[in-house]
Design a protein around this motif. Structure first.
Motif, PDB file in Angstrom:
ATOM      1  N   GLY A  13       4.798   9.747  -6.859  1.00  0.00           N
ATOM      2  CA  GLY A  13       3.686  10.533  -6.673  1.00  0.00           C
ATOM      3  C   GLY A  13       2.609   9.853  -5.749  1.00  0.00           C
ATOM      4  N   ALA A  14       3.015   8.619  -5.510  1.00  0.00           N
ATOM      5  CA  ALA A  14       1.936   7.978  -4.568  1.00  0.00           C
ATOM      6  C   ALA A  14       1.393   8.592  -3.293  1.00  0.00           C
ATOM      7  CB  ALA A  14       2.473   6.484  -4.193  1.00  0.00           C
ATOM      8  N   GLU A  15       0.511   8.510  -2.947  1.00  0.00           N
ATOM      9  CA  GLU A  15       0.126   9.052  -1.696  1.00  0.00           C
ATOM     10  C   GLU A  15       0.108   8.183  -0.513  1.00  0.00           C
ATOM     11  OE1 GLU A  15      -3.919  10.880  -1.877  1.00  0.00           O
ATOM     12  OE2 GLU A  15      -3.326  11.998  -3.697  1.00  0.00           O
ATOM     13  N   VAL A  16       0.152   6.935  -0.732  1.00  0.00           N
ATOM     14  CA  VAL A  16       0.247   5.887   0.375  1.00  0.00           C
ATOM     15  C   VAL A  16       1.224   4.744  -0.243  1.00  0.00           C
ATOM     16  CG1 VAL A  16      -2.360   5.980   1.197  1.00  0.00           C
ATOM     17  CG2 VAL A  16      -1.819   4.348  -0.595  1.00  0.00           C
ATOM     18  N   LEU A  17       1.754   4.078   1.001  1.00  0.00           N
ATOM     19  CA  LEU A  17       2.454   3.039   0.573  1.00  0.00           C
ATOM     20  C   LEU A  17       1.763   1.603   1.033  1.00  0.00           C
ATOM     21  CD1 LEU A  17       6.440   2.906   0.254  1.00  0.00           C
ATOM     22  CD2 LEU A  17       5.086   1.096   1.490  1.00  0.00           C
ATOM     23  N   CYS A  18       1.875   0.792   0.656  1.00  0.00           N
ATOM     24  CA  CYS A  18       1.188  -0.542   0.942  1.00  0.00           C
ATOM     25  C   CYS A  18       2.037  -1.486   1.355  1.00  0.00           C
ATOM     26  CB  CYS A  18       0.116  -0.972   0.026  1.00  0.00           C
ATOM     27  SG  CYS A  18      -0.834  -2.767   0.519  1.00  0.00           S
ATOM     28  N   ALA A  19       1.968  -2.158   2.492  1.00  0.00           N
ATOM     29  CA  ALA A  19       2.705  -3.327   2.903  1.00  0.00           C
ATOM     30  C   ALA A  19       2.111  -4.609   3.422  1.00  0.00           C
ATOM     31  CB  ALA A  19       3.830  -2.974   3.658  1.00  0.00           C
ATOM     32  N   ALA A  20       2.311  -5.776   3.409  1.00  0.00           N
ATOM     33  CA  ALA A  20       1.675  -6.764   3.907  1.00  0.00           C
ATOM     34  C   ALA A  20       2.128  -7.171   5.327  1.00  0.00           C
ATOM     35  CB  ALA A  20       1.483  -7.956   2.888  1.00  0.00           C
ATOM     36  N   ASP A  21       3.324  -6.862   5.662  1.00  0.00           N
ATOM     37  CA  ASP A  21       4.106  -7.190   6.795  1.00  0.00           C
ATOM     38  C   ASP A  21       4.153  -5.895   7.878  1.00  0.00           C
ATOM     39  OD1 ASP A  21       5.986  -9.084   8.311  1.00  0.00           O
ATOM     40  OD2 ASP A  21       7.199  -7.163   8.061  1.00  0.00           O
ATOM     41  N   ASN A  22       3.744  -6.295   9.090  1.00  0.00           N
ATOM     42  CA  ASN A  22       3.488  -5.226  10.100  1.00  0.00           C
ATOM     43  C   ASN A  22       4.922  -4.643  10.351  1.00  0.00           C
ATOM     44  OD1 ASN A  22       0.729  -5.165  10.489  1.00  0.00           O
ATOM     45  ND2 ASN A  22       0.731  -6.639  12.046  1.00  0.00           N
ATOM     46  N   SER A  23       6.069  -5.355  10.677  1.00  0.00           N
ATOM     47  CA  SER A  23       7.067  -4.767  10.975  1.00  0.00           C
ATOM     48  C   SER A  23       7.802  -3.986   9.860  1.00  0.00           C
ATOM     49  CB  SER A  23       8.311  -5.883  11.300  1.00  0.00           C
ATOM     50  OG  SER A  23       8.346  -6.700  10.285  1.00  0.00           O
ATOM     51  N   CYS A  24       7.722  -4.421   8.624  1.00  0.00           N
ATOM     52  CA  CYS A  24       8.179  -3.715   7.421  1.00  0.00           C
ATOM     53  C   CYS A  24       7.200  -2.460   7.383  1.00  0.00           C
ATOM     54  CB  CYS A  24       7.774  -4.446   6.107  1.00  0.00           C
ATOM     55  SG  CYS A  24       8.489  -3.728   4.611  1.00  0.00           S
TER      56      CYS A  24
END
Length: 57
Positions: A13-24
């Motif tokens: 149910g998340a509205e955003v997905l966070c990542a720390a790697d730009n290509s990912c």
């Protein structure tokens, strides 16, 4: 693999997905767009920057 990650995130149910790697982040963002999830990809730096009351000089 990207589709599995997006489907798992979507099931929370998340509205955003966070990542720390730009290509990912680009890969997952493209997958979210293709699957029309309505979620948006956000880089970790954006989240950290938004928590500061006054940006560092």
């Amino acid at each position: 693999m990207g589709t599995d990650k997006v489907r798992n995130a979507e099931s929370t149910g998340a509205e955003v997905l966070c990542a720390a790697d730009n290509s990912c982040l680009m890969h997952i963002g493209g997958t979210m767009t293709r699957l029309r999830t309505g979620m948006r990809p956000v880089h970790l730096a954006e989240i950290l920057a938004s928590t500061q009351e006054e940006p560092a000089v």
